[in-house]
Write a protein that holds these residues in place. Structure first.
Motif, PDB file in Angstrom:
ATOM      1  N   LEU A  67       1.097  -1.174  -0.014  1.00  0.00           N
ATOM      2  CA  LEU A  67      -0.329   0.176   0.036  1.00  0.00           C
ATOM      3  C   LEU A  67       1.258   1.610  -0.181  1.00  0.00           C
ATOM      4  CD1 LEU A  67      -2.979   1.034   0.521  1.00  0.00           C
ATOM      5  CD2 LEU A  67      -2.512   1.113   3.243  1.00  0.00           C
ATOM      6  N   ASP A  68       0.820   1.984  -1.093  1.00  0.00           N
ATOM      7  CA  ASP A  68       1.423   3.376  -1.543  1.00  0.00           C
ATOM      8  C   ASP A  68       0.675   4.608  -0.282  1.00  0.00           C
ATOM      9  OD1 ASP A  68       2.462   6.193  -1.755  1.00  0.00           O
ATOM     10  OD2 ASP A  68       2.385   5.290  -4.152  1.00  0.00           O
ATOM     11  N   LEU A  69       1.561   4.663   1.000  1.00  0.00           N
ATOM     12  CA  LEU A  69       0.838   5.720   1.460  1.00  0.00           C
ATOM     13  C   LEU A  69       1.911   7.008   2.027  1.00  0.00           C
ATOM     14  CD1 LEU A  69       0.978   3.836   4.737  1.00  0.00           C
ATOM     15  CD2 LEU A  69      -0.918   4.150   3.448  1.00  0.00           C
ATOM     16  N   SER A  70       2.062   7.195   0.468  1.00  0.00           N
ATOM     17  CA  SER A  70       3.022   8.214   0.471  1.00  0.00           C
ATOM     18  C   SER A  70       2.425   9.778   0.045  1.00  0.00           C
ATOM     19  CB  SER A  70       4.650   8.389  -1.791  1.00  0.00           C
ATOM     20  OG  SER A  70       3.709   7.901  -1.367  1.00  0.00           O
ATOM     21  N   GLY A  71       1.163   9.742  -0.465  1.00  0.00           N
ATOM     22  CA  GLY A  71       0.217  10.676  -0.578  1.00  0.00           C
ATOM     23  C   GLY A  71      -0.733  10.881   0.997  1.00  0.00           C
ATOM     24  N   CYS A  72      -0.511  10.440   1.761  1.00  0.00           N
ATOM     25  CA  CYS A  72      -1.013  10.852   2.755  1.00  0.00           C
ATOM     26  C   CYS A  72      -0.889  11.779   3.781  1.00  0.00           C
ATOM     27  CB  CYS A  72      -1.590   9.731   4.102  1.00  0.00           C
ATOM     28  SG  CYS A  72      -2.785   8.142   3.185  1.00  0.00           S
ATOM     29  N   THR A  73      -1.287  12.730   4.314  1.00  0.00           N
ATOM     30  CA  THR A  73      -1.164  14.196   4.846  1.00  0.00           C
ATOM     31  C   THR A  73      -1.794  14.133   6.023  1.00  0.00           C
ATOM     32  OG1 THR A  73      -2.742  15.252   3.637  1.00  0.00           O
ATOM     33  CG2 THR A  73      -1.250  15.622   2.281  1.00  0.00           C
ATOM     34  N   ASP A  74      -2.344  13.261   6.601  1.00  0.00           N
ATOM     35  CA  ASP A  74      -2.216  13.726   8.050  1.00  0.00           C
ATOM     36  C   ASP A  74      -2.963  11.767   8.763  1.00  0.00           C
ATOM     37  OD1 ASP A  74      -5.617  12.819   6.946  1.00  0.00           O
ATOM     38  OD2 ASP A  74      -5.634  14.921   7.037  1.00  0.00           O
ATOM     39  N   LEU A  75      -3.403  11.892   9.865  1.00  0.00           N
ATOM     40  CA  LEU A  75      -3.667   9.983  10.405  1.00  0.00           C
ATOM     41  C   LEU A  75      -4.898   9.921  10.028  1.00  0.00           C
ATOM     42  CD1 LEU A  75      -2.773  10.775  13.984  1.00  0.00           C
ATOM     43  CD2 LEU A  75      -1.299   9.317  12.279  1.00  0.00           C
ATOM     44  N   GLU A  76      -5.800  10.478   9.160  1.00  0.00           N
ATOM     45  CA  GLU A  76      -6.997   9.843   9.198  1.00  0.00           C
ATOM     46  C   GLU A  76      -7.365   9.597   7.635  1.00  0.00           C
ATOM     47  OE1 GLU A  76     -10.903   9.170   8.948  1.00  0.00           O
ATOM     48  OE2 GLU A  76     -10.547   9.760  11.118  1.00  0.00           O
ATOM     49  N   GLU A  77      -6.121  10.353   6.595  1.00  0.00           N
ATOM     50  CA  GLU A  77      -5.993   9.859   5.693  1.00  0.00           C
ATOM     51  C   GLU A  77      -5.731   8.358   5.722  1.00  0.00           C
ATOM     52  OE1 GLU A  77      -4.624  12.462   3.118  1.00  0.00           O
ATOM     53  OE2 GLU A  77      -5.772  13.749   2.778  1.00  0.00           O
ATOM     54  N   LEU A 100       5.105   5.974   4.239  1.00  0.00           N
ATOM     55  CA  LEU A 100       4.510   6.945   5.432  1.00  0.00           C
ATOM     56  C   LEU A 100       5.503   8.275   5.876  1.00  0.00           C
ATOM     57  CD1 LEU A 100       2.250   7.377   7.049  1.00  0.00           C
ATOM     58  CD2 LEU A 100       2.795   5.788   8.915  1.00  0.00           C
ATOM     59  N   ASP A 101       4.444   9.334   5.510  1.00  0.00           N
ATOM     60  CA  ASP A 101       5.504  10.180   6.219  1.00  0.00           C
ATOM     61  C   ASP A 101       5.109  10.941   7.688  1.00  0.00           C
ATOM     62  OD1 ASP A 101       6.715  12.880   6.845  1.00  0.00           O
ATOM     63  OD2 ASP A 101       5.664  13.599   4.757  1.00  0.00           O
ATOM     64  N   PRO A 102       6.492  10.794   8.015  1.00  0.00           N
ATOM     65  CA  PRO A 102       5.996  10.706  10.099  1.00  0.00           C
ATOM     66  C   PRO A 102       5.462  12.317  10.738  1.00  0.00           C
ATOM     67  CG  PRO A 102       8.676  11.297   9.232  1.00  0.00           C
ATOM     68  CD  PRO A 102       7.893   9.908   8.308  1.00  0.00           C
ATOM     69  N   ASN A 103       5.333  13.229   9.821  1.00  0.00           N
ATOM     70  CA  ASN A 103       4.650  14.541   9.715  1.00  0.00           C
ATOM     71  C   ASN A 103       3.385  13.834   9.737  1.00  0.00           C
ATOM     72  OD1 ASN A 103       7.068  16.397   9.402  1.00  0.00           O
ATOM     73  ND2 ASN A 103       7.072  15.766   7.356  1.00  0.00           N
ATOM     74  N   VAL A 104       2.816  13.270   9.030  1.00  0.00           N
ATOM     75  CA  VAL A 104       0.833  13.047   9.473  1.00  0.00           C
ATOM     76  C   VAL A 104       0.449  13.245  11.028  1.00  0.00           C
ATOM     77  CG1 VAL A 104       0.784  12.257   7.202  1.00  0.00           C
ATOM     78  CG2 VAL A 104       1.148  10.499   9.845  1.00  0.00           C
ATOM     79  N   PHE A 105       1.963  12.305  11.456  1.00  0.00           N
ATOM     80  CA  PHE A 105       1.466  12.568  13.751  1.00  0.00           C
ATOM     81  C   PHE A 105       1.606  13.659  13.839  1.00  0.00           C
ATOM     82  CE2 PHE A 105       2.695   8.883  12.163  1.00  0.00           C
ATOM     83  CZ  PHE A 105       2.507   7.459  12.960  1.00  0.00           C
ATOM     84  N   GLY A 106       2.112  14.749  13.489  1.00  0.00           N
ATOM     85  CA  GLY A 106       1.708  15.796  13.355  1.00  0.00           C
ATOM     86  C   GLY A 106       2.400  16.436  15.581  1.00  0.00           C
TER      87      GLY A 106
END
Length: 281
Positions: A67-77, A100-106
């Motif tokens: 699963l490509d998660l690179s386009g997710c910008t927040d936890l809900e996505e 997965l971008d760790p920035n989605v965790f804020g």
């Protein structure tokens, strides 16, 4: 070389893939006959095929499956993407993700907790975008026998734990990630080859006409040799073929049967206007 666009609006490409002529649409159409393939590029810009000086196509194929998660910008996505994939899994099947971008965790700690309800009972391994760390679900940690901190020879490796010593799901560096990877299903040789072929097709689509591949460990050379022999990467414009230099300069037993150089080539060319190419034999 001025950096300016050439005045030509069309080109002709010979059977061997070389550009044979440049000019306007009318002049290039005059070179065509009934056997010529005419491609309207609808204003696209042509650039030379690029050669990357340092690539790991085999490693990329290993790290970018699932699963490509690179386009997710927040936890809900991320939760939504995981939820869709979970619903497609068979009972006990692993979920693999990457990018997965760790920035989605804020401001929250990076860990598996925000996805626990979605991944309840599902063994999952989610590679972060740096490829040096990953998140493992509770079930994956259980299958790997990870229930607390570990000590590694790799100094920066860590099974990250909370204040009570319980794993958060974050695994840092190869040594920690391998604890889970060892118990996860491994791709077959054929699957590895097909993933590599897909990577090489994507290289071609991105405009890479060649690359200096740094993969020479494990099955890497065998995979390149098989693609070379079977032309398995030909679809989409990528071709694995022999050249005039050696991929591995020091002779090794595992290089027997491997042609001189492995390269991604015959990349589709895009130019403003029209492209003309006679079909090959």
């Amino acid at each position: 070389m001025t950096g300016a666009f050439l005045p030509a609006t069309a080109l002709a490409v010979a059977d061997d893939g070389r550009i044979a002529a440049l000019g306007d649409d009318r002049a290039m159409r005059a070179l065509a006959d009934s056997a010529t393939t005419v491609v309207d590029l609808k204003g696209a810009v042509v650039t030379p095929g690029l050669v990357d000086g340092h690539l790991h196509p085999v490693k990329r194929a290993e790290l970018t499956h699932g699963l490509d998660l690179s386009g997710c910008t927040d936890l809900e996505e991320v939760r939504q993407a995981l939820g869709v994939r979970v619903r497609s899994l068979a009972r006990g099947e692993w979920l693999f993700g990457w990018g997965l971008d760790p920035n989605v965790f804020g401001d929250q700690p990076v860990g598996i907790a925000p996805f626990a309800s979605v991944l309840n009972g599902v063994p999952a391994f989610l590679l972060l975008f740096d490829a040096h760390s990953a998140l493992a679900s509770r079930r994956a940690l259980e299958l790997a026998g990870i229930d607390g901190p570990r000590t590694f020879d790799q100094a920066s490796a860590e099974v990250v734990c909370d204040a009570d010593g319980r794993p958060t799901g974050l695994l840092q560096e190869d040594a920690a990630c391998e604890l889970v990877e060892r118990v996860a299903p491994q791709p077959t040789h054929d699957e590895r080859r097909e993933r590599l072929a897909a990577v090489m097709r994507s290289m071609a689509a991105a405009g890479l006409a060649g690359a200096h591949a740094m993969d020479a460990n494990g099955e890497s050379l065998a995979l390149y040799a098989e693609l070379d022999a079977a032309a398995a990467a030909a679809a989409g414009g990528a071709v694995v073929s022999a050249g005039n230099r050696r991929l591995v300069h020091a002779p090794k037993p595992e290089t027997s049967g491997l042609d001189d150089r492995i390269r991604a080539g015959r990349v589709p060319v895009a130019v403003p206007g029209l492209g003309h190419r006679r079909p090959g034999p």
